[in-house]
Design an enzyme around this catalytic site. Structure first.
Site, PDB file in Angstrom:
ATOM      1  N   GLU A 152      25.428  34.589  42.506  1.00  0.00           N
ATOM      2  CA  GLU A 152      25.446  33.113  42.400  1.00  0.00           C
ATOM      3  C   GLU A 152      25.162  32.461  43.753  1.00  0.00           C
ATOM      4  OE1 GLU A 152      29.298  33.487  40.397  1.00  0.00           O
ATOM      5  OE2 GLU A 152      28.520  32.186  38.831  1.00  0.00           O
ATOM      6  N   GLU A 208      30.781  39.567  35.173  1.00  0.00           N
ATOM      7  CA  GLU A 208      32.119  38.995  34.959  1.00  0.00           C
ATOM      8  C   GLU A 208      32.676  39.297  33.579  1.00  0.00           C
ATOM      9  OE1 GLU A 208      29.529  37.426  36.319  1.00  0.00           O
ATOM     10  OE2 GLU A 208      30.168  36.215  38.033  1.00  0.00           O
ATOM     11  N   ALA A 215      33.158  37.384  43.499  1.00  0.00           N
ATOM     12  CA  ALA A 215      34.420  36.776  43.919  1.00  0.00           C
ATOM     13  C   ALA A 215      35.442  37.899  44.079  1.00  0.00           C
ATOM     14  CB  ALA A 215      34.874  35.773  42.871  1.00  0.00           C
ATOM     15  N   GLY A 218      29.759  36.350  41.886  1.00  0.00           N
ATOM     16  CA  GLY A 218      29.627  35.288  42.881  1.00  0.00           C
ATOM     17  C   GLY A 218      28.594  35.605  43.954  1.00  0.00           C
TER      18      GLY A 218
HETATM   19  N1  CAA Z   1      36.552  41.950  44.608  1.00  0.00           N
HETATM   20  C1  CAA Z   1      37.454  42.635  45.346  1.00  0.00           C
HETATM   21  N2  CAA Z   1      37.235  43.869  45.830  1.00  0.00           N
HETATM   22  C2  CAA Z   1      36.061  44.450  45.549  1.00  0.00           C
HETATM   23  C3  CAA Z   1      35.076  43.805  44.784  1.00  0.00           C
HETATM   24  C4  CAA Z   1      35.356  42.493  44.304  1.00  0.00           C
HETATM   25  N3  CAA Z   1      34.483  41.769  43.606  1.00  0.00           N
HETATM   26  N4  CAA Z   1      34.026  44.636  44.657  1.00  0.00           N
HETATM   27  C5  CAA Z   1      34.336  45.743  45.344  1.00  0.00           C
HETATM   28  N5  CAA Z   1      35.561  45.637  45.881  1.00  0.00           N
HETATM   29  C6  CAA Z   1      36.288  46.637  46.682  1.00  0.00           C
HETATM   30  C7  CAA Z   1      36.815  47.762  45.830  1.00  0.00           C
HETATM   31  O1  CAA Z   1      38.020  47.412  45.197  1.00  0.00           O
HETATM   32  C8  CAA Z   1      36.963  48.839  46.861  1.00  0.00           C
HETATM   33  O2  CAA Z   1      38.130  48.609  47.594  1.00  0.00           O
HETATM   34  P1  CAA Z   1      39.205  49.824  47.842  1.00  0.00           P
HETATM   35  O3  CAA Z   1      38.428  50.792  48.700  1.00  0.00           O
HETATM   36  O4  CAA Z   1      40.310  49.145  48.562  1.00  0.00           O
HETATM   37  O5  CAA Z   1      39.535  50.380  46.517  1.00  0.00           O
HETATM   38  C9  CAA Z   1      35.782  48.592  47.806  1.00  0.00           C
HETATM   39  O6  CAA Z   1      35.382  47.243  47.602  1.00  0.00           O
HETATM   40  C10 CAA Z   1      34.581  49.475  47.525  1.00  0.00           C
HETATM   41  O7  CAA Z   1      34.261  49.307  46.152  1.00  0.00           O
HETATM   42  P2  CAA Z   1      34.053  50.555  45.149  1.00  0.00           P
HETATM   43  O8  CAA Z   1      34.906  51.706  45.566  1.00  0.00           O
HETATM   44  O9  CAA Z   1      34.222  50.052  43.759  1.00  0.00           O
HETATM   45  O10 CAA Z   1      32.535  50.908  45.480  1.00  0.00           O
HETATM   46  P3  CAA Z   1      31.468  51.578  44.505  1.00  0.00           P
HETATM   47  O11 CAA Z   1      30.288  51.866  45.372  1.00  0.00           O
HETATM   48  O12 CAA Z   1      32.076  52.689  43.747  1.00  0.00           O
HETATM   49  O13 CAA Z   1      31.088  50.448  43.436  1.00  0.00           O
HETATM   50  C11 CAA Z   1      30.479  48.214  42.732  1.00  0.00           C
HETATM   51  C12 CAA Z   1      30.415  49.292  43.852  1.00  0.00           C
HETATM   52  C13 CAA Z   1      29.683  48.696  41.518  1.00  0.00           C
HETATM   53  C14 CAA Z   1      29.867  46.954  43.298  1.00  0.00           C
HETATM   54  C15 CAA Z   1      31.955  47.999  42.326  1.00  0.00           C
HETATM   55  O14 CAA Z   1      32.725  47.789  43.497  1.00  0.00           O
HETATM   56  C16 CAA Z   1      32.181  46.824  41.420  1.00  0.00           C
HETATM   57  O15 CAA Z   1      31.902  46.901  40.241  1.00  0.00           O
HETATM   58  N6  CAA Z   1      32.690  45.684  41.982  1.00  0.00           N
HETATM   59  C17 CAA Z   1      33.030  44.517  41.199  1.00  0.00           C
HETATM   60  C18 CAA Z   1      31.789  43.752  40.790  1.00  0.00           C
HETATM   61  C19 CAA Z   1      32.176  42.543  39.956  1.00  0.00           C
HETATM   62  O16 CAA Z   1      32.758  42.670  38.905  1.00  0.00           O
HETATM   63  N7  CAA Z   1      31.846  41.324  40.441  1.00  0.00           N
HETATM   64  C20 CAA Z   1      32.187  40.100  39.774  1.00  0.00           C
HETATM   65  C21 CAA Z   1      33.463  39.529  40.341  1.00  0.00           C
HETATM   66  S1  CAA Z   1      34.078  38.145  39.419  1.00  0.00           S
HETATM   67  C22 CAA Z   1      33.157  36.853  39.927  1.00  0.00           C
HETATM   68  O17 CAA Z   1      32.316  36.926  40.800  1.00  0.00           O
HETATM   69  C23 CAA Z   1      33.477  35.570  39.196  1.00  0.00           C
HETATM   70  C24 CAA Z   1      32.589  34.424  39.531  1.00  0.00           C
HETATM   71  O18 CAA Z   1      31.533  34.211  38.999  1.00  0.00           O
HETATM   72  C25 CAA Z   1      33.071  33.463  40.476  1.00  0.00           C
END
Ligand code: CAA
Length: 258
Positions: free
Chosen positions: A112, A132, A65, A109
């Site tokens: 999911e 998460e 998400a 998500g």
């Molecule tokens: N939401 C919003 N933006 C996201 C995102 C997310 N879930 N995941 C990545 N992005 C964005 C980053 O902020 C970044 O944007 P900027 O360039 O503007 O800073 C861009 O995508 C590239 O990401 P990274 O620079 O972080 O890329 P990376 O290769 O270094 O890392 C990753 C990749 C390990 C996937 C890392 O991006 C990450 O950990 N993302 C979040 C993963 C996460 O926590 N997901 C769960 C979300 S909560 C959820 O899903 C709740 C639910 O059940 C409904």
């Protein structure tokens, strides 16, 4: 129809939906889930479509998400809007076969949504996880429930409580994905499977999907009864007559979805 967050292409009876927010690793913002829901609603009604492939980019199926969008949300607003109930579950409500073709990250998500598909074909670079807990929340689009059913309690607890990712090999070993292929063969493999499915009788494929899904909701006795009744009902279709006649006559079946 043109979408801002999706690329939708059709090849014969197969529709491919590509999540398309590459700069955000296909994070599932409200606009994306709404567009996905709209696209699937149309495809469910389109008799010409027999199977859908849901995919992302080589780097990310979807990284979850949209955290930037969610960050400032308040409880009463998301409670009143029943967050995730309307659009995010649209993949689970889709009645025709839908395959997730997953490369790169399928996190939160993203994992999911992949689990809502009927099966997952993973590229060898795929990574699955429910991270998460690292954000001070837990999965909110069915992750605790579908992951536990897919991989069992121990691994679901491990993934959701530590927030670690698992690679494609571990995901296949634990039953989350049906097969792993090299990244450059992912879409071809998914398309082959989708064409095979789309070439079957559409109502029979839909009933098969419905019956397997029912196994997660029913007791064994109820599920077997449900299966038996639907199996019996298939003898009202032309496609059952055609499928069995084709076998006996040693020719390919030509299903008419009737
Ligand atoms: N939401 C919003 N933006 C996201 C995102 C997310 N879930 N995941 C990545 N992005 C964005 C980053 O902020 C970044 O944007 P900027 O360039 O503007 O800073 C861009 O995508 C590239 O990401 P990274 O620079 O972080 O890329 P990376 O290769 O270094 O890392 C990753 C990749 C390990 C996937 C890392 O991006 C990450 O950990 N993302 C979040 C993963 C996460 O926590 N997901 C769960 C979300 S909560 C959820 O899903 C709740 C639910 O059940 C409904």
């Amino acid at each position: 129809m043109a979408y801002k967050t999706l690329e939708v292409t059709t090849e014969g009876a197969v529709c491919t939906i590509k999540l398309n927010r590459p700069k955000a690793l296909n994070a599932l913002c409200a606009e994306l889930t709404q567009e996905l829901s709209e696209a699937l609603t149309k495809l469910d009604k389109d008799d010409k479509i027999g199977c859908v492939i849901l995919t992302g980019s080589d780097k990310a199926f979807a990284a979850g998400a949209d955290i930037k969008e969610m960050q400032s949300w308040e409880y009463l607003d998301i409670y009143k809007n029943d967050l995730f109930a309307k659009y995010a579950e649209s993949v689970a409500r889709f009645r025709k076969p839908i395959i997730a073709a997953v490369a790169g990250y399928a996190l939160g998500g993203g994992c999911e949504i992949a689990m809502m598909c009927d099966f997952i074909i993973a590229a060898d670079n795929a990574k699955f996880g429910q991270p998460e807990i690292n954000l001070g929340v837990m999965p909110g689009i069915g992750g605790t429930q579908r992951l536990a059913r897919a991989v069992g309690k121990s691994k679901a607890m491990d993934l959701c409580l530590t927030g670690r990712m698992m690679d494609a090999e571990e995901a296949e070993r634990s039953g989350l994905v049906s097969r792993i292929v090299p990244l450059d063969e992912l879409m071809e493999t998914a398309m082959d499977a989708a064409k095979k499915i789309a070439g079957q009788s559409q109502p029979i494929a839909m009933m098969t999907k419905e019956t397997i899904d029912a196994s997660f909701e029913m007791s064994l006795t109820q599920g077997i009864q449900f299966e038996r009744r639907l199996f019996q009902s298939m003898f009202t279709t032309n496609d059952q007559k055609e499928g069995m006649a084709a076998f006996v006559e040693k020719r390919a079946a030509h299903f008419k979805n009737k």
